[in-house]
Design a protein around this motif. Sequence first.
Motif, mmCIF file in Angstrom:
data_model
loop_
_atom_site.group_PDB
_atom_site.id
_atom_site.type_symbol
_atom_site.label_atom_id
_atom_site.label_comp_id
_atom_site.label_asym_id
_atom_site.label_seq_id
_atom_site.Cartn_x
_atom_site.Cartn_y
_atom_site.Cartn_z
ATOM 1 N N LEU A 67 -4.454 8.504 -0.840
ATOM 2 C CA LEU A 67 -4.644 8.760 0.583
ATOM 3 C C LEU A 67 -5.139 7.512 1.300
ATOM 4 N N VAL A 68 -6.066 6.785 0.682
ATOM 5 C CA VAL A 68 -6.576 5.546 1.270
ATOM 6 C C VAL A 68 -5.455 4.520 1.390
ATOM 7 N N CYS A 69 -4.643 4.391 0.331
ATOM 8 C CA CYS A 69 -3.512 3.446 0.365
ATOM 9 C C CYS A 69 -2.510 3.832 1.440
ATOM 10 N N PHE A 70 -2.249 5.130 1.564
ATOM 11 C CA PHE A 70 -1.314 5.574 2.593
ATOM 12 C C PHE A 70 -1.841 5.229 3.978
ATOM 13 N N GLY A 71 -3.147 5.444 4.186
ATOM 14 C CA GLY A 71 -3.729 5.111 5.482
ATOM 15 C C GLY A 71 -3.580 3.640 5.804
ATOM 16 N N ASN A 118 0.826 -1.210 0.000
ATOM 17 C CA ASN A 118 0.000 0.000 0.000
ATOM 18 C C ASN A 118 0.864 1.265 0.000
ATOM 19 N N GLY A 119 1.989 1.215 0.714
ATOM 20 C CA GLY A 119 2.894 2.366 0.706
ATOM 21 C C GLY A 119 3.482 2.621 -0.675
ATOM 22 N N PHE A 120 3.935 1.527 -1.324
ATOM 23 C CA PHE A 120 4.446 1.670 -2.688
ATOM 24 C C PHE A 120 3.355 2.178 -3.624
ATOM 25 N N ALA A 121 2.132 1.687 -3.435
ATOM 26 C CA ALA A 121 1.023 2.123 -4.288
ATOM 27 C C ALA A 121 0.745 3.613 -4.104
ATOM 28 N N ALA A 122 0.730 4.065 -2.847
ATOM 29 C CA ALA A 122 0.424 5.473 -2.570
ATOM 30 C C ALA A 122 1.481 6.382 -3.179
ATOM 31 N N MET A 176 1.600 6.221 -7.028
ATOM 32 C CA MET A 176 0.571 7.026 -7.692
ATOM 33 C C MET A 176 0.913 8.503 -7.654
ATOM 34 N N TRP A 177 1.411 8.988 -6.516
ATOM 35 C CA TRP A 177 1.808 10.396 -6.464
ATOM 36 C C TRP A 177 2.986 10.665 -7.396
ATOM 37 N N LEU A 228 10.977 6.972 4.481
ATOM 38 C CA LEU A 228 11.898 6.688 3.378
ATOM 39 C C LEU A 228 11.141 6.508 2.064
ATOM 40 N N LEU A 229 9.962 5.877 2.131
ATOM 41 C CA LEU A 229 9.179 5.664 0.915
ATOM 42 C C LEU A 229 8.751 6.978 0.271
ATOM 43 N N GLN A 230 8.647 8.051 1.055
ATOM 44 C CA GLN A 230 8.172 9.323 0.506
ATOM 45 C C GLN A 230 9.051 9.835 -0.626
ATOM 46 N N TYR A 231 10.317 9.401 -0.651
ATOM 47 C CA TYR A 231 11.211 9.872 -1.714
ATOM 48 C C TYR A 231 10.901 9.219 -3.059
ATOM 49 N N LEU A 232 10.089 8.154 -3.046
ATOM 50 C CA LEU A 232 9.729 7.521 -4.313
ATOM 51 C C LEU A 232 8.994 8.496 -5.229
ATOM 52 N N ALA A 233 8.103 9.315 -4.664
ATOM 53 C CA ALA A 233 7.288 10.211 -5.485
ATOM 54 C C ALA A 233 8.144 11.200 -6.284
ATOM 55 N N PRO A 234 9.037 11.980 -5.641
ATOM 56 C CA PRO A 234 9.845 12.893 -6.448
ATOM 57 C C PRO A 234 10.829 12.182 -7.369
ATOM 58 N N VAL A 235 11.283 10.976 -6.975
ATOM 59 C CA VAL A 235 12.175 10.218 -7.870
ATOM 60 C C VAL A 235 11.438 9.859 -9.157
ATOM 61 N N PHE A 236 10.218 9.342 -9.018
ATOM 62 C CA PHE A 236 9.426 9.014 -10.204
ATOM 63 C C PHE A 236 9.144 10.263 -11.048
ATOM 64 N N GLN A 237 8.810 11.356 -10.384
ATOM 65 C CA GLN A 237 8.525 12.598 -11.103
ATOM 66 C C GLN A 237 9.770 13.076 -11.860
ATOM 67 N N PHE A 238 10.916 12.997 -11.195
ATOM 68 C CA PHE A 238 12.173 13.403 -11.827
ATOM 69 C C PHE A 238 12.465 12.552 -13.058
ATOM 70 N N LEU A 239 12.310 11.235 -12.918
ATOM 71 C CA LEU A 239 12.575 10.341 -14.048
ATOM 72 C C LEU A 239 11.586 10.574 -15.192
ATOM 73 N N LEU A 240 10.324 10.827 -14.856
ATOM 74 C CA LEU A 240 9.342 11.136 -15.896
ATOM 75 C C LEU A 240 9.717 12.417 -16.634
ATOM 76 N N GLY A 241 10.170 13.420 -15.875
ATOM 77 C CA GLY A 241 10.549 14.686 -16.497
ATOM 78 C C GLY A 241 11.654 14.514 -17.514
ATOM 79 N N ILE A 242 12.614 13.645 -17.208
ATOM 80 C CA ILE A 242 13.763 13.449 -18.101
ATOM 81 C C ILE A 242 13.451 12.456 -19.219
ATOM 82 N N LEU A 243 12.909 11.295 -18.847
ATOM 83 C CA LEU A 243 12.783 10.199 -19.799
ATOM 84 C C LEU A 243 11.499 10.261 -20.633
#
Length: 328
Positions: free
Chosen positions: A230-234, A15-19, A22-23, A247-262
Motif C-alpha cells: 500500500l505504501v509503495c502504491f501510494g 514503486n508501482g512494480f514493487a506494489a 508483492m501482491w 495497466l500495472l494492476q494486471y501484473l498481480a494476477p499474471v504473477f499469481q497465475f504463473l505461480l499456480g502453474i509453474l
Amino acid sequence: MAGDPKGERRTGLLNGFAAYGMWGLVPLFWPLLKPAGAMEILAHRMTWSLVLVALVLLVMRRWAWAGELLRQPRRLALITVAAAVITVNWGVYIWAVNSGHVVEASLGYFINPLVTIAMGVLLLKERLRPAQWAAVGVGFAAVLVLTIGYGRPPWISLCLAFSFATYGLVKKKVSLGGIESLAAETAVQFVPALAYLLWLSGHGESTFTSHGAGHAALLAATGVVTALPLVCFGAAAIRVPLSTLGLLQYLAPVFQFLLGILYFHEAMPPERWAGFALVWLALSLLTADALRTARRAARTLGGAIPGPRAATATVSGAADADPVDATP
C-alpha cells in the motif's frame, strides 16, 4: 511535481512494480503460515494491520480525518460495509491459496474489471460503449466455458471478483486515502478478530504461541504484507499517470497465475486454457478501448490530464475506489 520529472516517473514506476509485484507474489507467503488455518491467518492479518497502520499514522500525525469520520454516521456505515466485504475477500483468498486454488484465485482478479463494469450498468445505470459491451459479453462466455471445465461455476473466482468490485463501489462513496481507509476498516475488524484469536487461545487451538517464535513472527508479519504494498502504491500514484497504474494492476494476477502453474503445479486442462484465453481477450478489448478513449480525450482537451484518468477508470473499473486496500 517537484524535482526531475523523468526521475520522479522512474521512481513511481519502480514503486508501482514493487506494489503489484508483492501482491502477485503473496501466494508464496500464506502457505508459510501453516498449520494456522485460514480463519486464524485472517484474524492475525486484521489485527496486525491495524497495529502497523496506527503506528504509521501516529508517526505522520495524520489523525484529523478520524474525528471527521466519527461525526458522519453514513460514512461510518459505509466503512463497516467495506470492512465486511474485504474480510470476505481476504478470507476466501487465503483459503484458496492454502487449499491449492491459486489459479482460480488469480482468475478472480482478472475478471474483476469486467464485474465492476457490469455492476456499473446494473446498479449505477452507466452507459457502455460497444467495445465495453463486447468485453463483458466475452467475459460472460469465459465464465460459461470455465464452468464446463471445472464441472461447476468458478465460485472462488466469482466470490473474489464480486467482493472486490463491491468493495470498490463502496470505497468510491467513502472517499478516504489508502492508509486512512485501511486504518478505519481494520479498526472495524479489530475487535471481532482479536476476540476470535483469544477464543482460539482459550481453547488451546491457537498456533501463535505453540509453534515457536518464527511462526509467531510470520503471523505478525501479515500486517507488513498488507501495508507495505500500500505504501509503495501510494508512492507510485503521485508520480505516474493513473492510466499506467491501471495497466500495472494486471501484473498481480499474471504473477499469481504463473505461480499456480509453474510453482504450485496446478492442473490446466484445455477447457480451462480456453476460458482464460477468453478472459484475456475481454481484457484486451477493454484496455484497447480505454487507451483509445484516453487519446481521443487528450486530443479534445489539448493534451490535458483527464485523458489518463479516463483510461484508468475504464481499465481498472475502480480507479477512484482506491483498489489497493483490497490486496489479496
